[in-house]
Motif scaffolding. Sequence first.
Motif, PDB file in Angstrom:
ATOM      1  N   SER A 152       0.784  -1.235   0.000  1.00  0.00           N
ATOM      2  CA  SER A 152       0.000   0.000   0.000  1.00  0.00           C
ATOM      3  C   SER A 152       0.815   1.284   0.000  1.00  0.00           C
ATOM      4  O   SER A 152       0.462   2.235  -0.673  1.00  0.00           O
ATOM      5  CB  SER A 152      -0.948   0.015   1.206  1.00  0.00           C
ATOM      6  OG  SER A 152      -0.222  -0.096   2.403  1.00  0.00           O
TER       7      SER A 152
ATOM      8  N   CYS B 259       5.564   5.634  -3.687  1.00  0.00           N
ATOM      9  CA  CYS B 259       4.188   5.498  -4.151  1.00  0.00           C
ATOM     10  C   CYS B 259       3.288   5.093  -2.994  1.00  0.00           C
ATOM     11  O   CYS B 259       3.716   4.400  -2.069  1.00  0.00           O
ATOM     12  CB  CYS B 259       4.141   4.431  -5.252  1.00  0.00           C
ATOM     13  SG  CYS B 259       2.475   4.010  -5.807  1.00  0.00           S
TER      14      CYS B 259
ATOM     15  N   THR C 144      -0.243   3.255  -3.131  1.00  0.00           N
ATOM     16  CA  THR C 144      -1.275   2.713  -4.017  1.00  0.00           C
ATOM     17  C   THR C 144      -2.651   2.729  -3.378  1.00  0.00           C
ATOM     18  O   THR C 144      -3.644   2.478  -4.052  1.00  0.00           O
ATOM     19  CB  THR C 144      -0.930   1.269  -4.450  1.00  0.00           C
ATOM     20  OG1 THR C 144      -0.769   0.440  -3.293  1.00  0.00           O
ATOM     21  CG2 THR C 144       0.358   1.254  -5.257  1.00  0.00           C
TER      22      THR C 144
ATOM     23  N   GLY D 195      -3.387   6.077  -4.708  1.00  0.00           N
ATOM     24  CA  GLY D 195      -3.279   6.106  -6.169  1.00  0.00           C
ATOM     25  C   GLY D 195      -2.397   7.238  -6.646  1.00  0.00           C
ATOM     26  O   GLY D 195      -2.690   7.892  -7.645  1.00  0.00           O
TER      27      GLY D 195
ATOM     28  N   PHE E 157      -2.409   8.038 -10.626  1.00  0.00           N
ATOM     29  CA  PHE E 157      -2.556   6.968 -11.605  1.00  0.00           C
ATOM     30  C   PHE E 157      -3.767   7.158 -12.515  1.00  0.00           C
ATOM     31  O   PHE E 157      -3.763   6.694 -13.654  1.00  0.00           O
ATOM     32  CB  PHE E 157      -2.652   5.611 -10.901  1.00  0.00           C
ATOM     33  CG  PHE E 157      -1.347   5.149 -10.320  1.00  0.00           C
ATOM     34  CD1 PHE E 157      -0.238   4.969 -11.128  1.00  0.00           C
ATOM     35  CD2 PHE E 157      -1.224   4.897  -8.965  1.00  0.00           C
ATOM     36  CE1 PHE E 157       0.978   4.549 -10.604  1.00  0.00           C
ATOM     37  CE2 PHE E 157      -0.023   4.469  -8.426  1.00  0.00           C
ATOM     38  CZ  PHE E 157       1.076   4.292  -9.241  1.00  0.00           C
TER      39      PHE E 157
ATOM     40  N   ASP F 246       2.687  -0.855  -9.737  1.00  0.00           N
ATOM     41  CA  ASP F 246       2.038  -0.032  -8.714  1.00  0.00           C
ATOM     42  C   ASP F 246       0.668   0.446  -9.198  1.00  0.00           C
ATOM     43  O   ASP F 246      -0.279   0.537  -8.407  1.00  0.00           O
ATOM     44  CB  ASP F 246       2.919   1.167  -8.363  1.00  0.00           C
ATOM     45  CG  ASP F 246       4.057   0.798  -7.432  1.00  0.00           C
ATOM     46  OD1 ASP F 246       4.010  -0.288  -6.829  1.00  0.00           O
ATOM     47  OD2 ASP F 246       5.012   1.596  -7.316  1.00  0.00           O
ATOM     48  N   ARG F 247       0.570   0.747 -10.467  1.00  0.00           N
ATOM     49  CA  ARG F 247      -0.725   1.149 -11.025  1.00  0.00           C
ATOM     50  C   ARG F 247      -1.725   0.000 -10.935  1.00  0.00           C
ATOM     51  O   ARG F 247      -2.897   0.207 -10.579  1.00  0.00           O
ATOM     52  CB  ARG F 247      -0.553   1.599 -12.478  1.00  0.00           C
ATOM     53  CG  ARG F 247      -1.859   1.876 -13.212  1.00  0.00           C
ATOM     54  CD  ARG F 247      -1.628   2.315 -14.644  1.00  0.00           C
ATOM     55  NE  ARG F 247      -2.863   2.288 -15.397  1.00  0.00           N
ATOM     56  CZ  ARG F 247      -3.320   1.228 -16.052  1.00  0.00           C
ATOM     57  NH1 ARG F 247      -2.616   0.102 -16.058  1.00  0.00           N
ATOM     58  NH2 ARG F 247      -4.463   1.282 -16.703  1.00  0.00           N
TER      59      ARG F 247
ATOM     60  N   ASN G 173      -1.621  -2.445  -8.755  1.00  0.00           N
ATOM     61  CA  ASN G 173      -1.951  -2.585  -7.333  1.00  0.00           C
ATOM     62  C   ASN G 173      -3.020  -1.573  -6.917  1.00  0.00           C
ATOM     63  O   ASN G 173      -3.910  -1.885  -6.129  1.00  0.00           O
ATOM     64  CB  ASN G 173      -0.693  -2.385  -6.487  1.00  0.00           C
ATOM     65  CG  ASN G 173       0.288  -3.529  -6.625  1.00  0.00           C
ATOM     66  OD1 ASN G 173      -0.066  -4.622  -7.068  1.00  0.00           O
ATOM     67  ND2 ASN G 173       1.534  -3.289  -6.256  1.00  0.00           N
ATOM     68  N   TRP G 174      -2.897  -0.355  -7.434  1.00  0.00           N
ATOM     69  CA  TRP G 174      -3.911   0.677  -7.147  1.00  0.00           C
ATOM     70  C   TRP G 174      -5.280   0.245  -7.656  1.00  0.00           C
ATOM     71  O   TRP G 174      -6.291   0.380  -6.959  1.00  0.00           O
ATOM     72  CB  TRP G 174      -3.484   1.996  -7.784  1.00  0.00           C
ATOM     73  CG  TRP G 174      -4.587   3.007  -7.903  1.00  0.00           C
ATOM     74  CD1 TRP G 174      -5.238   3.647  -6.888  1.00  0.00           C
ATOM     75  CD2 TRP G 174      -5.192   3.471  -9.118  1.00  0.00           C
ATOM     76  NE1 TRP G 174      -6.197   4.499  -7.393  1.00  0.00           N
ATOM     77  CE2 TRP G 174      -6.190   4.404  -8.760  1.00  0.00           C
ATOM     78  CE3 TRP G 174      -4.969   3.204 -10.468  1.00  0.00           C
ATOM     79  CZ2 TRP G 174      -6.967   5.052  -9.711  1.00  0.00           C
ATOM     80  CZ3 TRP G 174      -5.739   3.867 -11.414  1.00  0.00           C
ATOM     81  CH2 TRP G 174      -6.731   4.777 -11.038  1.00  0.00           C
TER      82      TRP G 174
ATOM     83  N   ASN H 265      -6.662  -2.412  -5.428  1.00  0.00           N
ATOM     84  CA  ASN H 265      -7.178  -1.804  -4.197  1.00  0.00           C
ATOM     85  C   ASN H 265      -8.596  -1.301  -4.399  1.00  0.00           C
ATOM     86  O   ASN H 265      -9.470  -1.493  -3.564  1.00  0.00           O
ATOM     87  CB  ASN H 265      -6.294  -0.634  -3.765  1.00  0.00           C
ATOM     88  CG  ASN H 265      -4.974  -1.087  -3.160  1.00  0.00           C
ATOM     89  OD1 ASN H 265      -4.869  -2.189  -2.657  1.00  0.00           O
ATOM     90  ND2 ASN H 265      -3.984  -0.227  -3.222  1.00  0.00           N
TER      91      ASN H 265
END
Length: 278
Positions: free
Chosen positions: A79, A98, A100, A103, A123, A208-209, A211-212, A215
């Motif tokens: 996160s 970052c 996430t 975002g 993002f 990471d995008r 993961n966002w 989420n």
Amino acid sequence: MGLFSKEACTFCNTEVGMLKRSKLATKEYICNECKRKTNYYARMDYTSKDAAYGMMEVLGQEEADFEASFDNAENRFQSAERSFKTWDLGSLRVHYRCNTRLGAFQINLDDMSRYEHIPVFYFDSMIPYQFASENEVLADIRRNEVTNMNVNYVTVEESKDAEDKVTSCTVVIPYNDDCIREIRLKGDVRDKEEVEVFYDFAQRINQDRINWLNNGLYDEARKNKMHVRNLGDTAAAALKAAATGGSVEEAVKQGIETANDIEDGNVKQGFWGKLLKK
């Protein structure tokens, strides 16, 4: 004239020479000192006077909100990382972090030391730039692009010499903003290992995008479950109130308040206990 002529900065009215100013898209000039109050990655020839002023107004608050977001992040889906991680992209040193859950991410360079703020990027804007005329709304139209998990928007460009050897690489981060449009991080390289770092960094941002997005999907599913449970508990509380002479109106009111809290994200781990109090 030209190199030795001076023009007044449209923000501070200081007269500066050509080497200490930039020309805005709206033909006014901005001095280097005022420019350092804007986004380091913004292209001044894309930026209007109003847009530059807008950046000066919001960058500080966005940076503060981003810093505060690490205190509120839940430890899921990688996160948040409060500390910057450093990437040596050939001859360029890049610092990245970052969150996430929020975002958002930051990219800091040594060249940015004289700028007032480290800008925050989001993002939901990290898609190829598309021009929008005044009052045109593209957010809903481009939602599928924002939520597409099968696209890696961050890419790497290679430059080669006459012998087909890679001499430099550029990480390209598209951004749908009139003043930025893309972030380009270029560094010279000497060998294959240094080239691989560029691809590794690009993949990190792409992941990471994703993961966002995960989420968001998780939160949406959790929110739906909360609403279903709240609806059932509200109906049960209303029936109990009707049977015992209590206030049905009050039971429904509490159910509506809980539903609003769910939508606002104010109901978290204490959710079930809150419902059982009704």
